[in-house]
Enzyme design. Structure first.
Site, PDB file in Angstrom:
ATOM      1  N   ARG B 257      -4.928   6.275   6.659  1.00  0.00           N
ATOM      2  CA  ARG B 257      -3.602   6.206   7.457  1.00  0.00           C
ATOM      3  C   ARG B 257      -3.340   7.904   7.780  1.00  0.00           C
ATOM      4  O   ARG B 257      -2.836   8.510   6.913  1.00  0.00           O
ATOM      5  CB  ARG B 257      -2.443   5.718   6.554  1.00  0.00           C
ATOM      6  CG  ARG B 257      -1.011   5.477   7.347  1.00  0.00           C
ATOM      7  CD  ARG B 257      -0.288   5.163   6.129  1.00  0.00           C
ATOM      8  NE  ARG B 257       0.408   6.492   5.434  1.00  0.00           N
ATOM      9  CZ  ARG B 257       0.761   6.300   4.303  1.00  0.00           C
ATOM     10  NH1 ARG B 257       0.716   5.407   3.341  1.00  0.00           N
ATOM     11  NH2 ARG B 257       1.018   7.820   3.461  1.00  0.00           N
ATOM     12  N   HIS B 261       3.631   6.749   5.982  1.00  0.00           N
ATOM     13  CA  HIS B 261       3.520   5.293   5.727  1.00  0.00           C
ATOM     14  C   HIS B 261       4.483   4.489   6.768  1.00  0.00           C
ATOM     15  O   HIS B 261       4.115   3.769   7.446  1.00  0.00           O
ATOM     16  CB  HIS B 261       4.315   5.141   4.086  1.00  0.00           C
ATOM     17  CG  HIS B 261       4.724   3.643   4.027  1.00  0.00           C
ATOM     18  ND1 HIS B 261       3.708   2.666   3.870  1.00  0.00           N
ATOM     19  CD2 HIS B 261       5.608   3.085   3.943  1.00  0.00           C
ATOM     20  CE1 HIS B 261       4.044   1.618   3.651  1.00  0.00           C
ATOM     21  NE2 HIS B 261       5.436   1.705   3.690  1.00  0.00           N
ATOM     22  N   TYR B 270       2.211  13.613  -1.474  1.00  0.00           N
ATOM     23  CA  TYR B 270       1.376  12.929  -2.340  1.00  0.00           C
ATOM     24  C   TYR B 270      -0.228  13.092  -1.917  1.00  0.00           C
ATOM     25  O   TYR B 270      -0.979  12.540  -2.497  1.00  0.00           O
ATOM     26  CB  TYR B 270       1.759  11.460  -2.605  1.00  0.00           C
ATOM     27  CG  TYR B 270       1.894  10.500  -1.250  1.00  0.00           C
ATOM     28  CD1 TYR B 270       0.786  10.138  -0.568  1.00  0.00           C
ATOM     29  CD2 TYR B 270       3.188  10.611  -0.769  1.00  0.00           C
ATOM     30  CE1 TYR B 270       0.996   9.392   0.680  1.00  0.00           C
ATOM     31  CE2 TYR B 270       3.580   9.828   0.216  1.00  0.00           C
ATOM     32  CZ  TYR B 270       2.421   9.365   0.861  1.00  0.00           C
ATOM     33  OH  TYR B 270       2.692   8.653   2.341  1.00  0.00           O
TER      34      TYR B 270
HETATM   35  C1  LIG Z   1       6.452  -7.517  -2.130  1.00  0.00           C
HETATM   36  C2  LIG Z   1       6.487  -6.097  -1.707  1.00  0.00           C
HETATM   37  N1  LIG Z   1       6.763  -5.235  -2.546  1.00  0.00           N
HETATM   38  C3  LIG Z   1       7.133  -4.136  -2.066  1.00  0.00           C
HETATM   39  C4  LIG Z   1       7.308  -3.850  -0.710  1.00  0.00           C
HETATM   40  C5  LIG Z   1       7.574  -2.383  -0.103  1.00  0.00           C
HETATM   41  N2  LIG Z   1       6.334  -1.928   0.390  1.00  0.00           N
HETATM   42  C6  LIG Z   1       6.549  -2.013   1.762  1.00  0.00           C
HETATM   43  S1  LIG Z   1       4.876  -1.224   2.515  1.00  0.00           S
HETATM   44  C7  LIG Z   1       4.365  -0.771   0.824  1.00  0.00           C
HETATM   45  C8  LIG Z   1       3.146  -0.474   0.645  1.00  0.00           C
HETATM   46  C9  LIG Z   1       2.004  -1.160   1.145  1.00  0.00           C
HETATM   47  O1  LIG Z   1       0.770  -0.765   0.986  1.00  0.00           O
HETATM   48  P1  LIG Z   1      -0.665  -1.346   1.564  1.00  0.00           P
HETATM   49  O2  LIG Z   1      -0.649  -2.823   1.284  1.00  0.00           O
HETATM   50  O3  LIG Z   1      -1.625  -0.644   1.425  1.00  0.00           O
HETATM   51  O4  LIG Z   1      -0.236  -1.196   3.430  1.00  0.00           O
HETATM   52  P2  LIG Z   1      -0.145   0.249   4.087  1.00  0.00           P
HETATM   53  O5  LIG Z   1       1.297   0.264   4.023  1.00  0.00           O
HETATM   54  O6  LIG Z   1      -1.067   1.128   3.474  1.00  0.00           O
HETATM   55  O7  LIG Z   1      -0.556  -0.431   5.613  1.00  0.00           O
HETATM   56  C10 LIG Z   1       5.440  -1.227  -0.016  1.00  0.00           C
HETATM   57  C11 LIG Z   1       5.292  -1.105  -1.236  1.00  0.00           C
HETATM   58  C12 LIG Z   1       7.222  -4.831   0.165  1.00  0.00           C
HETATM   59  N3  LIG Z   1       7.286  -4.713   1.573  1.00  0.00           N
HETATM   60  N4  LIG Z   1       6.912  -6.090  -0.509  1.00  0.00           N
END
Ligand SMILES: Cc1ncc(C[n+]2csc(CCOP(=O)(O)OP(=O)(O)O)c2C)c(N)n1
Ligand SMILES: Cc1ncc(C[n+]2csc(CCOP(=O)(O)OP(=O)(O)O)c2C)c(N)n1
Ligand SMILES: [Mg+2]
Ligand SMILES: [Mg+2]
Lengths: 320, 363, 320, 363
Positions: B257, B261, B270
């Site tokens: 990425r 985020h 980080y």
């Molecule tokens: C069940 C849940 N817990 C926490 C969140 C908050 N949250 C949104 S995105 C994220 C990280 C997601 O990481 P990843 O699966 O690697 O996807 P990326 O954002 O890197 O595409 C979190 C913790 C959420 N949306 N849903």
């Protein structure tokens, strides 16, 4: 009631190829309460089957199926085991239509035995319908007789909403009643005026209806005339039926099994407040569970609503 | 292919190197030049939109948005293969596939501006809305797979999730159900190295994410997600597996990425500059562009010429979304139930009365 | 409020080696709202750390730690993401002491930002405290000021119960207030009489307190004197403070953000009914969310309680 | 050992055959004769109790009970190794380990009769109560592991789950957290071939349950759970791994539930006589007994003599539990909170008033 539910499932399976029944042990074994007995044999293993042991998985996959046009009817083995599926219910099943502005729908029925009185271990005896009733987008119903169970379940399967169908397992086999053959429906969201009376309105549902009926016998002896409403639908609430009755009797008692605080009772009282305040001759009262965890079988009688408790409250309210 | 790139052997499937040179002839997909160019342009459009959105956000014109920047090849490759009747089950970082399905940029904008209408896709068929609760959508993909199998349709489900999402119980249950049911679902993990600030090695101790396929008895493969050709091929093969009734498949697409985020995140907290630079060399667009230039299919000049057109198009759709108008009060109540219950109607009426009163007060 | 919470965590981490802080992105980044910023640096990566992205895992492991004598303080990133942990909370965290007849305890604090008003996407703005308040064995609290947040959080960490600590994220940075340095506690379960008044009692908590305060200004202009109670604790409820006030004013309004039906409001009304029926001069009324899913930002204003809405209800109730 | 019996190779770790003959000298554990005899007798006691309980249930003297019948070797082997300060996190079919920890039969009886008091273990240290919600307890095991590591204690956690339980999301999250945290937990799957009526192949498409270890980067091994010696050795090695700070470990113990799921289940609905007979030959007690007899350490006669003593002991504890007395009303309210809130006290007082009224009515 077990037979009536089985019958409803059988009728809908036969009538509509989009109906699919699955859950833990519902296939070969026919469910731990034998509610789905014989259905796999009759309708095939692709339509009635055992799923892996995972409630989130069961509801989550049902959402996918429903979006694709099927009508899954899934079973949660006991009320205490639905919680792993909580997220799928509150975050998706109840939201897909709203989220997609009507483009996608999730016609899912989640069947689940609930309530106490069968000497079961922990997690098998809860009545947490107030939680479910508070979730926007969900419909929550509970039948009190075999006749209602069949008609309401058929309505639920035909509804395009997600419905939590709570089955009072304590009376699964307790009430003997002739159930009409063939298909009929009972509209969801309408309460049932079971007994007319003039001194006090009692609202109950599920297994509590029968307990209230026993209390009514005591009340009669004491010269008190009770109007009994079987709520049938915990959400939405049939305000009209309740308000009409409370305006007539001036008194309201709710009888529910779940914990008292933030339970179903206070909401019914609030309806009376909002719509019939000036008719109230006594404070709407609650017969409800304590704010505790349902005790194991040897202590369960302390928790459960017995007819005496109901009668006690009836008398208090009428004498207020 | 799934034997050759068995995830237990820890190799990563690649077709071109960082300089766009083909290093794996055997698996180089055959794509017509014209097609290829189109795919590159689609990615370019997505990237242009992405960068544009970040600047809208800085101007306070959109609340929050999760950029796809650096991950374009994955969604684009899926977008190439996905058919009109195939099902797309996105997480929230799959712009390329959504556009390919027919979701418009304007709809995406509407969603991130705060209108549910952005998820009422007017053209895209069989596309689920963005799913916010991480990993939960994969179960929908498994269920869709069951419905397809049950109805004997020739459709495939594309289910997306992030690396962070593999930690959730729903990831496990979805892969497990899909495995037991043997349904046509391609699960694509966009392993962009982070879940917000949490690096993948803090999500799991497993040697890769692809290797998790073993736990479900399904095919799995680890693919260079910044290599469009590798992704193209891996998905092509996965589709075959699914259409042959031998699905599901789990693809780990290794990517990075490049952006934040979401627009409210600050990655400098980080990650290191060195790390970012290392990944810069693996940028999917640069690699594909190098390939195209080497084949004389594309040039910097052409790119410079086309980007402003894309920007304009993005802007046009953005402004349309910006001018979408007020949010009708009715919409708050209308979509909860097939037939709105009386009580909910009463709540709306009561709200009407209040609004009337308030308006009279404010006058 | 963000600083006050950070301060409380810092104090307890420094004071008690059994306190452990973890959750998604709370370590290196210091949480998406920066509530835990700097704590990992100060107290070490073994005591303040990032967990895998799995809420059931976070709460479930906290139960194990707590049983072994630690005091985990875990964060749910947003209110809409606690649901995967629902089963661990309702089936274990709230039951371990009862199940083991007092042998095992689970002193866990689950921190969670909740409520609307920050233009966030779906699942980020809910206020479902009524659900949590209905779960036996759980304590549920929500501060309305930085001062309260700090004192209540320290109390929560020191409590041997499992506590859901709901943080009104809308006012995370909105209220500027001097917060006393060093350690102090505010007992959980006690409401706060914020403003004395004589015409009507308004009960609110979290971000709603500030909204009520704005409505009170309007009410004053209209010659209405409002008594404001900050409930602070959703479970247990400080009945005494509420009842005393209602007996004085004869009128009650609750202001809550969550869906109306089976919400917090009706329970507070029921308390007034049970303890102060004969003092009631108007039906206890509710200002509450609709029974809908919180609309996305562009529609959120329809859902939220604004001071006008509160004033509207105050006027209606006083004029009843 | 974990290399030699890598679950990817699909071999099952065994030490004795169905006739009690040692077939794997290399891994035959060294156990003193006296010890060995004690272990066998422990299993015999557990089996005797189990069969007795089923008959109590038929007499209506206990509500429900999940028999361990046929699975005794697993819980017994864990019971041998588990120390006083080690943590036991049971599912509900681990009588042998619970007894080894110091839980009394009477306590187990109390629990299944319907008294929470049965879970307030008076002698057993560091033992969690029976956990009914499938797989949820494994997260507690992972958390206990973290606490041990954090406090630098020399303790190991034994976490149990069934084959059905591996489908739950919590199984995944527990293994994943434990793997990331690298904590001293031995996860033991009692694969008794069924989750109630559902066979293991309908739970997952993976080639074994042990192989799921790969998904978490942890050591895993598939063990003949009806072979006491194999279980003994596998747990011994797992304990070493954990005490060396190299945990967790996942053990799949292959066994068979000879009895019903619980006393209210009827297995003839979902399994065949042939299957039951096949497993009868692998019965763990028979195999160990054959070994002991071949070593002249035991005889049928001794067994016949001792069983009645065991029965008597079981009966004694059962009757003690039966006479435990009424369930104090106070206990319904007392354990919810560290300090019972006023409102809950009011509910209790109100109940007192009702009981008084009711008693006066009934007189
Ligand atoms: C069940 C849940 N817990 C926490 C969140 C908050 N949250 C949104 S995105 C994220 C990280 C997601 O990481 P990843 O699966 O690697 O996807 P990326 O954002 O890197 O595409 C979190 C913790 C959420 N949306 N849903
Ligand atoms: C979350 C949850 N879902 C369902 C149940 C009902 N249930 C009790 S035991 C059981 C089967 C368990 O199978 P397995 O894990 O293989 O353990 P076994 O009973 O074979 O020892 C089920 C479905 C439960 N206790 N918890
Ligand atoms: Mg990621
Ligand atoms: Mg099993």
């Amino acid at each position: 009631m077990v037979n009536a539910i089985n019958d409803a499932l059988d009728i809908k399976l036969a009538e509509d190829k989009s109906v699919i029944v699955y859950g833990e042990d519902v296939g070969v074994e026919g469910g731990v309460f034998r509610v789905t007995e014989g259905l796999q044999k009759k309708h095939g293993v692709e339509r009635v089957f055992d799923s892996p042991l995972a409630e989130s998985g069961i509801v989550g996959t049902a959402i996918g199926m429903a979006v694709a046009g099927l009508r899954p009817v899934v079973e949660m083995q006991f009320c205490g085991f639905i919680y792993p599926a909580f997220n799928q219910i509150i975050s998706h099943a109840t939201r897909m239509r709203n989220r997609s502005r009507g483009k996608l729908e999730t016609p899912i029925v989640i069947r689940m035995p609930y309530g106490g009185g069968i000497n079961a271990l922990e997690h098998h005896s809860e009545s947490m319908e107030a939680i479910w009733g508070h979730i926007p987008g969900l419909k929550v119903v509970a039948p009190s007789t075999p006749h209602d169970a069949k008609g309401m379940l058929i309505s639920a399967i035909e509804s395009n909403d997600t419905i939590l169908f709570m089955e009072p397992k304590r009376i699964y086999r307790a009430i003997k009643q002739e159930v009409a053959e063939g298909k009929y429906t009972i509209p969801l969201g309408k309460a049932n005026l079971v007994t007319q009376g003039k001194d006090v309105t009692v609202v109950a549902y599920g297994a509590m209806v029968r307990e209230v009926q026993k209390a009514i016998v005591m009340a009669k002896e004491a010269g008190i005339s009770v109007e009994l409403i079987d709520l049938r639908s915990i959400y939405p609430i049939d305000k009209e039926t309740i308000v009409k009755s409370v305006k007539k009797t001036g008194r309201l008692i709710t009888v529910t099994e779940g914990p008292r605080t933030y339970g179903v009772g206070s909401e019914i009282s609030q309806i009376a407040l909002e719509e019939a305040f000036l008719h109230l001759e006594a404070p709407p009262a609650r017969v409800a569970g304590f704010d505790v965890i349902v005790p194991l079988p040897k202590g369960e009688h302390h928790f459960m609503q017995d007819p005496y408790k109901i009668f006690y409250e009836i008398e208090r309210t009428v004498k207020y | 292919m799934f034997k050759e790139y068995n995830p237990l052997q820890e190799s990563m499937f690649q077709v071109i190197d960082n300089h766009g040179k083909v290093i794996n002839d055997k698996w180089m997909p055959k794509i017509e030049d014209k097609q290829l160019l189109k795919f590159y342009k689609d990615m370019l459009f997505a990237r242009t939109a992405d960068l544009q959105i970040v600047s809208y956000q800085r101007q306070g014109r959109i609340f929050t948005y999760p950029p796809n920047y650096g991950q374009e090849a994955i969604a684009a490759a899926a977008g190439v293969h996905i058919r009109e009747n195939d099902w797309l089950v996105p997480a929230f970082r799959e712009m390329g596939t959504m556009l390919a399905k027919g979701v418009t940029l304007k709809e995406l904008f509407l969603y991130f501006m705060g209108y549910e209408d952005g998820s009422a896709f007017t053209k895209a068929k069989n596309t689920l809305p963005i799913s916010v609760p991480i990993a939960s959508q994969l179960l929908h993909a498994a269920g869709l797979g069951y419905a397809i199998k049950y109805s004997k349709k020739d459709e495939v489900v594309y289910g997306f999730v992030g690396d962070g999402g593999t930690s959730e119980g729903d990831f496990h249950e979805a892969l497990n159900f899909a495995g037991v049911w043997s349904v046509p679902v391609i699960f694509i993990i966009q392993n962009n190295q982070y879940g917000i600030s949490t690096p993948t090695h803090m999500q799991t101790a497993s040697s890769s994410l692809a290797v998790k396929a073993v736990a479900y008895g399904v095919k799995g493969i680890k693919v260079d997600g910044n290599d469009f050709f590798a992704m193209y091929k891996a998905i092509e093969e996965s589709v075959k597996v699914c259409r042959d009734g031998k699905g599901p498949v789990l693809i780990e697409a290794v990517t990075y990425r490049k952006g934040a985020h979401t627009t409210s995140d600050d990655p400098t907290k980080y990650r290191t500059k060195e790390e970012e630079e290392m990944w810069e060399e693996r940028d999917p667009m640069k690699r594909m562009k190098a390939y195209l230039i080497s084949k004389k299919l594309w040039s910097d000049k052409e790119e410079e010429k086309i980007i402003p057109q894309y920007k304009e198009e993005v802007d046009r759709q953005f402004i349309e979304a910006e001018n979408y108008g007020p949010y009708p009060k009715e919409d708050v109540f209308k979509y909860l139930y097939a037939d709105t219950p009386d009580d909910l109607k009463d709540q709306e009426h009561e709200y009407d009365r209040f609004l009337q009163w308030k308006n009279s007060k404010l006058k």
